[in-house]
Design a protein around this motif. Structure first.
Motif, PDB file in Angstrom:
ATOM      1  N   VAL A 131      -4.935   7.508  11.044  1.00  0.00           N
ATOM      2  CA  VAL A 131      -6.230   8.078  10.724  1.00  0.00           C
ATOM      3  C   VAL A 131      -6.640   7.570   9.357  1.00  0.00           C
ATOM      4  O   VAL A 131      -5.885   7.658   8.393  1.00  0.00           O
ATOM      5  N   SER A 132      -7.852   7.036   9.285  1.00  0.00           N
ATOM      6  CA  SER A 132      -8.388   6.518   8.040  1.00  0.00           C
ATOM      7  C   SER A 132      -8.857   7.668   7.168  1.00  0.00           C
ATOM      8  O   SER A 132      -9.552   8.562   7.633  1.00  0.00           O
ATOM      9  N   ASP A 133      -8.499   7.629   5.901  1.00  0.00           N
ATOM     10  CA  ASP A 133      -9.012   8.633   4.977  1.00  0.00           C
ATOM     11  C   ASP A 133     -10.315   8.168   4.328  1.00  0.00           C
ATOM     12  O   ASP A 133     -11.045   8.954   3.752  1.00  0.00           O
ATOM     13  N   MET A 134     -10.630   6.884   4.464  1.00  0.00           N
ATOM     14  CA  MET A 134     -11.845   6.340   3.871  1.00  0.00           C
ATOM     15  C   MET A 134     -13.030   6.386   4.827  1.00  0.00           C
ATOM     16  O   MET A 134     -14.157   6.523   4.420  1.00  0.00           O
TER      17      MET A 134
ATOM     18  N   MET B  86     -12.454   9.966   8.501  1.00  0.00           N
ATOM     19  CA  MET B  86     -11.351  10.365   9.375  1.00  0.00           C
ATOM     20  C   MET B  86     -11.360   9.613  10.707  1.00  0.00           C
ATOM     21  O   MET B  86     -11.023  10.157  11.745  1.00  0.00           O
ATOM     22  N   ARG B  87     -11.754   8.375  10.690  1.00  0.00           N
ATOM     23  CA  ARG B  87     -11.760   7.548  11.902  1.00  0.00           C
ATOM     24  C   ARG B  87     -10.319   7.306  12.354  1.00  0.00           C
ATOM     25  O   ARG B  87      -9.433   7.099  11.547  1.00  0.00           O
ATOM     26  N   GLU B  88     -10.118   7.301  13.666  1.00  0.00           N
ATOM     27  CA  GLU B  88      -8.787   7.153  14.230  1.00  0.00           C
ATOM     28  C   GLU B  88      -8.622   5.771  14.864  1.00  0.00           C
ATOM     29  O   GLU B  88      -9.514   5.281  15.539  1.00  0.00           O
ATOM     30  N   TYR B  89      -7.447   5.177  14.643  1.00  0.00           N
ATOM     31  CA  TYR B  89      -7.088   3.886  15.227  1.00  0.00           C
ATOM     32  C   TYR B  89      -5.786   4.081  15.993  1.00  0.00           C
ATOM     33  O   TYR B  89      -4.947   4.892  15.608  1.00  0.00           O
ATOM     34  N   GLU B  90      -5.632   3.332  17.086  1.00  0.00           N
ATOM     35  CA  GLU B  90      -4.447   3.508  17.913  1.00  0.00           C
ATOM     36  C   GLU B  90      -3.970   2.173  18.458  1.00  0.00           C
ATOM     37  O   GLU B  90      -4.763   1.302  18.804  1.00  0.00           O
ATOM     38  N   CYS B  91      -2.649   2.047  18.532  1.00  0.00           N
ATOM     39  CA  CYS B  91      -2.011   0.902  19.184  1.00  0.00           C
ATOM     40  C   CYS B  91      -1.160   1.458  20.315  1.00  0.00           C
ATOM     41  O   CYS B  91      -0.386   2.395  20.114  1.00  0.00           O
ATOM     42  N   SER B  92      -1.322   0.883  21.507  1.00  0.00           N
ATOM     43  CA  SER B  92      -0.474   1.288  22.623  1.00  0.00           C
ATOM     44  C   SER B  92       0.192   0.049  23.220  1.00  0.00           C
ATOM     45  O   SER B  92      -0.392  -1.030  23.256  1.00  0.00           O
TER      46      SER B  92
ATOM     47  N   VAL C  14       2.325   0.461  12.601  1.00  0.00           N
ATOM     48  CA  VAL C  14       0.873   0.395  12.542  1.00  0.00           C
ATOM     49  C   VAL C  14       0.476   0.556  11.081  1.00  0.00           C
ATOM     50  O   VAL C  14       1.172   1.221  10.309  1.00  0.00           O
ATOM     51  N   GLY C  15      -0.630  -0.079  10.700  1.00  0.00           N
ATOM     52  CA  GLY C  15      -1.057   0.020   9.315  1.00  0.00           C
ATOM     53  C   GLY C  15      -2.518  -0.315   9.138  1.00  0.00           C
ATOM     54  O   GLY C  15      -3.120  -1.014   9.956  1.00  0.00           O
ATOM     55  N   LEU C  16      -3.070   0.208   8.053  1.00  0.00           N
ATOM     56  CA  LEU C  16      -4.450  -0.067   7.662  1.00  0.00           C
ATOM     57  C   LEU C  16      -4.446  -0.737   6.303  1.00  0.00           C
ATOM     58  O   LEU C  16      -3.680  -0.354   5.411  1.00  0.00           O
ATOM     59  N   SER C  17      -5.304  -1.749   6.135  1.00  0.00           N
ATOM     60  CA  SER C  17      -5.448  -2.388   4.831  1.00  0.00           C
ATOM     61  C   SER C  17      -6.071  -1.386   3.866  1.00  0.00           C
ATOM     62  O   SER C  17      -6.630  -0.357   4.277  1.00  0.00           O
ATOM     63  N   ASP C  18      -5.971  -1.646   2.570  1.00  0.00           N
ATOM     64  CA  ASP C  18      -6.478  -0.727   1.558  1.00  0.00           C
ATOM     65  C   ASP C  18      -7.947  -0.377   1.734  1.00  0.00           C
ATOM     66  O   ASP C  18      -8.363   0.737   1.452  1.00  0.00           O
ATOM     67  N   ASP C  19      -8.734  -1.327   2.209  1.00  0.00           N
ATOM     68  CA  ASP C  19     -10.165  -1.076   2.388  1.00  0.00           C
ATOM     69  C   ASP C  19     -10.516  -0.669   3.822  1.00  0.00           C
ATOM     70  O   ASP C  19     -11.688  -0.570   4.171  1.00  0.00           O
ATOM     71  N   ASP C  20      -9.518  -0.407   4.641  1.00  0.00           N
ATOM     72  CA  ASP C  20      -9.693  -0.002   6.039  1.00  0.00           C
ATOM     73  C   ASP C  20     -10.400  -1.046   6.899  1.00  0.00           C
ATOM     74  O   ASP C  20     -10.874  -0.726   7.989  1.00  0.00           O
ATOM     75  N   SER C  21     -10.460  -2.286   6.468  1.00  0.00           N
ATOM     76  CA  SER C  21     -11.152  -3.308   7.260  1.00  0.00           C
ATOM     77  C   SER C  21     -10.245  -3.931   8.315  1.00  0.00           C
ATOM     78  O   SER C  21     -10.736  -4.542   9.269  1.00  0.00           O
ATOM     79  N   LEU C  22      -8.920  -3.788   8.176  1.00  0.00           N
ATOM     80  CA  LEU C  22      -7.975  -4.364   9.128  1.00  0.00           C
ATOM     81  C   LEU C  22      -6.976  -3.315   9.589  1.00  0.00           C
ATOM     82  O   LEU C  22      -6.474  -2.520   8.791  1.00  0.00           O
TER      83      LEU C  22
ATOM     84  N   SER D 236       0.820  -1.202   0.000  1.00  0.00           N
ATOM     85  CA  SER D 236       0.000   0.000   0.000  1.00  0.00           C
ATOM     86  C   SER D 236       0.855   1.252   0.000  1.00  0.00           C
ATOM     87  O   SER D 236       2.059   1.214   0.214  1.00  0.00           O
ATOM     88  N   ALA D 237       0.197   2.373  -0.191  1.00  0.00           N
ATOM     89  CA  ALA D 237       0.885   3.657  -0.172  1.00  0.00           C
ATOM     90  C   ALA D 237       1.459   3.919   1.213  1.00  0.00           C
ATOM     91  O   ALA D 237       1.004   3.366   2.205  1.00  0.00           O
ATOM     92  N   ASN D 238       2.466   4.798   1.269  1.00  0.00           N
ATOM     93  CA  ASN D 238       3.154   5.077   2.527  1.00  0.00           C
ATOM     94  C   ASN D 238       2.231   5.531   3.633  1.00  0.00           C
ATOM     95  O   ASN D 238       2.462   5.246   4.791  1.00  0.00           O
ATOM     96  N   GLU D 239       1.173   6.278   3.313  1.00  0.00           N
ATOM     97  CA  GLU D 239       0.284   6.767   4.359  1.00  0.00           C
ATOM     98  C   GLU D 239      -0.553   5.653   4.980  1.00  0.00           C
ATOM     99  O   GLU D 239      -1.253   5.869   5.950  1.00  0.00           O
TER     100      GLU D 239
END
Length: 169
Positions: free
Chosen positions: A48-51, A54-60, A77-85, A22-25
């Motif tokens: 932060v999801s762009d899809m 603007m939902r935010e995900y966090e790992c601590s 940390v990463g988001l799959s292309d469809d933001d499902s994972l 996926s893209a760097n972002e």
């Protein structure tokens, strides 16, 4: 049980492949110091999801450790292309930590854990991955934590994959 582990491993491989392609972002890797001395420390990273509006995900990653000096660790940390994972990995790039962890907890915000694994040693410098025994840690809906009295104080890597929560139309 073996089939379930195989399915989880396949999900991990697909997720990491999608994430890396996926893209760097869509992924972020940052360095941080793991500090000994027995005090509880927390390091976290957000995406932060762009899809997804603007939902935010966090790992601590929260821990306490003893012995030695500071160690450089990485968190990805990463988001799959469809933001499902949403994925989170925390590890020592040299493969083996020489610190003794008295506790650890990793937490995902915005995602429900579908797969998690913890390692006492990771593949680096000719070494191989060594997973923690299943009775050393516990996996909940949003956390992975050590088990008191069972955890053997060795930690070098945590890998977590969570399914993001989507609003139904």
């Amino acid at each position: 049980m073996a089939l379930n582990n195989l399915a989880c491993f396949a999900l991990l491989v697909v997720t990491l492949t999608v994430t890396l392609a996926s893209a760097n972002e869509r992924t972020k890797t940052v360095e941080f110091n793991v500090k000994p001395g027995g005090a509880v420390h927390t390091f976290s990273e957000k995406m932060v999801s762009d899809m997804e509006k603007m939902r935010e995900y966090e790992c601590s990653f929260t821990y306490a450790s003893q012995g030695g000096t500071n160690e450089q660790w990485l968190m990805s940390v990463g988001l799959s292309d469809d933001d499902s994972l949403f994925s989170c990995s925390v590890w020592r790039p040299q493969g083996k930590s020489y610190l003794f962890f008295t506790q650890f907890k990793a937490e995902l915000k915005g995602a429900k854990i579908e797969y998690a694994s913890a390692y006492s040693q990771t593949a680096a410098g000719g070494q191989r991955d060594v997973t923690l025994k299943e009775d050393e840690f516990t996996v909940g809906d949003s956390t992975v934590t050590h088990k008191d009295g069972k955890f053997r104080a060795e930690l070098s890597k945590l890998t977590i994959i969570g399914r993001t929560r989507h609003d139904e139309l």
